[in-house]
Design an enzyme around this catalytic site. Structure first.
Site, PDB file in Angstrom:
ATOM      1  N   GLU A 105       0.833  -1.211   0.000  1.00 38.54           N
ATOM      2  CA  GLU A 105       0.000   0.000   0.000  1.00 38.54           C
ATOM      3  C   GLU A 105       0.863   1.254   0.000  1.00 38.54           C
ATOM      4  O   GLU A 105       0.494   2.271  -0.597  1.00 38.54           O
ATOM      5  CB  GLU A 105      -0.949  -0.021   1.200  1.00 38.54           C
ATOM      6  N   GLU A 125      -4.317  -9.428   3.164  1.00 39.71           N
ATOM      7  CA  GLU A 125      -5.021  -9.153   4.417  1.00 39.71           C
ATOM      8  C   GLU A 125      -6.226 -10.060   4.644  1.00 39.71           C
ATOM      9  O   GLU A 125      -6.583 -10.347   5.799  1.00 39.71           O
ATOM     10  CB  GLU A 125      -5.481  -7.685   4.450  1.00 39.71           C
TER      11      GLU A 125
END
Length: 697
Positions: A105, A125
């Site tokens: 990210e 995730e």
């Protein structure tokens, strides 16, 4: 603070290097240092481009999971990513190693992304029951559309930077020295006076609105029957990326992230993550020397033996496979070759890689060929006398200091070891089928097993890419003990009124990879039948015995291998059809035993099955067969298809509440005081305000 991120300025390029070994996790300290160094670089008029790199073996590999349950420290990862994206000077992320989750990210928030040719990236995730919460669900679809973004986030896979998925994510792939290549790339941006390129402004992924929405609908339909929170929230966030302004989308994502993080599913998945790592922490590994393992002998080239041989070959070890005659040996080697042929067809391995592995395989038809092996694993049939005979003969020819391992799944290891002159060198290595695919190994520690043998085999398991779990000697050890209790609960329900097909459906809905009767058909009904016959003389007459499976075996119904078991299988098919003849056999058993039929709902079936597993797990802890509740969970997750998002049977009991579990068991105990006898550990934990997790220390 500044030690974990260094700043070097040269020729207009500010290099921010993250150094937080071993994986540069984005802890609060790292985030604070990265923010401080970024601001320092941006304030310097000599800096024209900012380059973010990772020291050591990887670019930041994600957030620090241990901080998830702590108060959030500033800057948060979303705030840091937004600050990187808002930089008035171009920011480049140069990736190597494995850039995952929060690390990737960071890269998505940068204006330009480059990577070393061997780097991997991903947004895994979902494996922790959460979603990318630092802009990943909003930035990724802007770059590659909904289909690619959902594939990445819902699968949790690692991607190679050479893959098609990477083409729209990276501006350059660097061969050789990444930092040198990154400096060249940064210098080119400086020379060209390249602009900043905020990902929030990119709309390439929205170019096909119809395709974008179809991808959303398709994935939502696939998940419709599943009760998994994070995947559904990921889909909602990717849909929001196309419908909402970017900043509103970030707020939507953050709310969804917090919803997932606070859920039981995320707690269960994080428990599973840490349980796997904890299971490999054997006391002997820290305190014992280890023996060198370079060559492994396998006795028995059946389905299991051949698969175990592949597992060792894949780890780069030399393997000698011993069978009783040349014909059997040729069949076994052909079976191994087929595994590698399949790997080539599926492009998992190259022809060269397969040839190199097969070159380390040798065969023999006598035990003398095992003389120079460092470890010998016997995989012959689950028969005590046969296994003892094999171990006795192998022990007479192997070198001093070699390790003898049995792949037994039920038999008493101490009795097996008594057939040798060196019980201290004997250990159980219970592989799960198929051994070259399944990651679990039960490491059975006998009464006389030497600590250095245990330490050697634990590290060997890691070398094979397996998860080792410790168990002491017991009939069935941990996994099959739980399985026997699970089977008993299901068999009683079937005899009392449920059908095997209803039980299978209910357990699939619960999240099990397969229903119990599908799984037993796959394994072969004759295996458990032989065990029941072996244990017959010692069976407790107070324990109810359901003979339905015996009747099926007596009629030649052995499962998929015979074309019929609980299900009927068309020739060549692995998909079974319900069989009216099986229902007739069940009815005959009910009548013979004078059973008063009753109805079971899917919830009843799921509850009883889970309670049977938990109570047996508690018994294993009391007996010392299992060291930790989390070890039981790891075995059930990796060996028996228990739903990962429930954390395992013991964690699932914690999440439900041990008082509720105990009361349910007490109600069932009134039905059958022997099978459902409530383990005393429940009372102890409840009295002390604890859960099973308190025993995982």
């Amino acid at each position: 603070m500044t030690q974990v991120v260094s700043l070097e300025i040269d020729a207009g390029i500010a290099v921010l290097e993250v150094c937080n070994p071993p994986v540069n996790a984005l802890s609060a300290e790292v985030r604070q240092a990265l923010q401080s160094r970024l601001r320092q670089a941006l304030a310097d008029p000599q800096v024209g481009v900012v380059l973010i790199v990772g020291a050591g073996r990887t670019f930041p590999a994600g957030a620090d999971i241990s901080e998830f349950d702590l108060p959030i420290a500033n800057p948060t990862l979303p705030d840091l990513c937004n600050e990187i994206e808002a930089s008035p000077k171009p920011v480049i992320a140069a990736l190597h190693g494995t850039a995952l989750g929060g690390g990737f990210e960071i890269a998505l928030a940068a204006h330009y992304r480059i990577a070393h040719e061997d780097a991997k990236f991903g947004l895994p995730e979902v494996n922790l029951g959460i979603l990318p919460g630092a802009g990943g669900t909003q930035r990724t679809p802007r770059l590659i559309g909904a289909e690619g973004a959902l594939d990445m986030m819902l699968s949790g896979r690692l991607y190679d930077v050479q893959s098609s998925q990477a083409q729209r994510l990276f501006d350059a792939i660097v061969e050789g020295d990444l930092k040198a290549g990154a400096r060249v790339f940064a210098h080119e941006l400086l020379t060209e006076n390249a602009p900043v390129r905020p990902t929030r402004a990119v709309t390439d992924g929205f170019a096909d609105p119809s395709g974008y929405q179809n991808a959303i609908i398709s994935r939502r339909n696939i998940l419709k029957s599943k009760d998994e929170k994070a995947p559904l929230e990921i889909i909602r966030c990717v849909e929001a990326a196309a419908l909402l302004p970017f900043d509103v989308g970030l707020e939507f994502e953050r709310s969804a992230f917090e919803t997932c993080l606070s859920s039981n599913q995320s707690e269960a998945l994080r428990h599973a993550f840490f349980a796997e790592r904890k299971s490999a922490k054997f006391l002997e590994v820290k305190n014992s020397n280890q023996r060198d393992i370079g060559k492994v002998g396998i006795v028995g080239g059946g389905t299991m033996g051949s698969s175990i041989a592949v597992a060792f070959l894949d780890a780069g070890l030399k393997v000698v496979l011993v069978e009783r005659d040349r014909t059997s040996l040729q069949v076994a080697i052909a079976r191994i070759e087929k595994v590698y042929e399949r790997a080539i067809r599926r492009k998992r391995l190259s022809e060269t890689q397969c040839r190199d592995r097969l070159a380390k395989l040798h065969g023999g038809v006598d035990y003398v060929s095992l003389g120079d092996a460092d470890l010998v694993v016997e995989t012959v049939s689950e028969d005590m006398e046969l296994k003892k005979q094999v171990l006795y003969q192998v022990d007479s020819v192997i070198r001093e200091g070699a390790i003898l391992a049995s792949n037994t799944s039920y038999l008493n290891l101490d009795e097996l070891a008594s057939a040798t002159a060196s019980a201290e060198d004997v250990i159980g290595l219970h592989f799960f089928a198929p051994a070259h695919v399944m990651r679990l190994i039960e490491v059975v520690v006998g009464a006389k097993t030497s600590p250095d043998v245990v330490a050697t085999c634990v590290n060997l398991a890691k070398r094979l890419g397996k998860i080792p779990v410790r168990t002491k000697v017991s009939e069935g050890y941990i996994g099959n003990r739980i399985l026997m209790a699970y089977r008993m609960a299901c068999d009683v329900m079937v005899e009392d009124g449920a059908s095997p097909y209803q039980v299978d459906q209910a357990m699939r809905l619960y999240g099990m990879a397969m229903g119990p009767y599908e799984a037993w058909d796959l394994a072969g009904l004759d295996i458990s039948w032989a065990q029941r016959q072996r244990l017959g003389p010692t069976r407790d007459p107070a324990v109810r015995y359901v003979a339905i499976a015996d009747r099926l075996c007596e009629s030649g119904r052995l499962g998929q291998k015979s074309g019929r078991g609980y299900y009927l299988y068309k020739e060549g098919s692995r998909v079974g059809m319900p069989d009216p003849d099986v229902l007739e056999i069940i009815d005959q058993e009910r009548q013979r035993n004078g059973i008063m039929l009753r109805a079971f709902s899917d919830k009843d079936i799921q509850r009883r099955a889970h309670l049977a597993m938990v109570n047996e797990g508690a018994r294993l802890l009391r007996e010392g067969v299992a060291s930790r509740p989390s070890d039981i969970d790891t075995i059930m997750l990796h060996g028996f298809g228990f739903p990962r998002w429930r954390g395992g049977p013991m964690k699932s009991a914690d999440l439900r509440g041990l008082l509720k579990v105990k009361r349910d068991l007490q109600r069932l105990e009134r039905e059958d005081a022997t099978f459902w006898a409530v383990e005393p550990i429940f009372e102890t934990l409840i009295k002390n305000g604890q859960t099973f997790d308190a025993l995982n220390a």
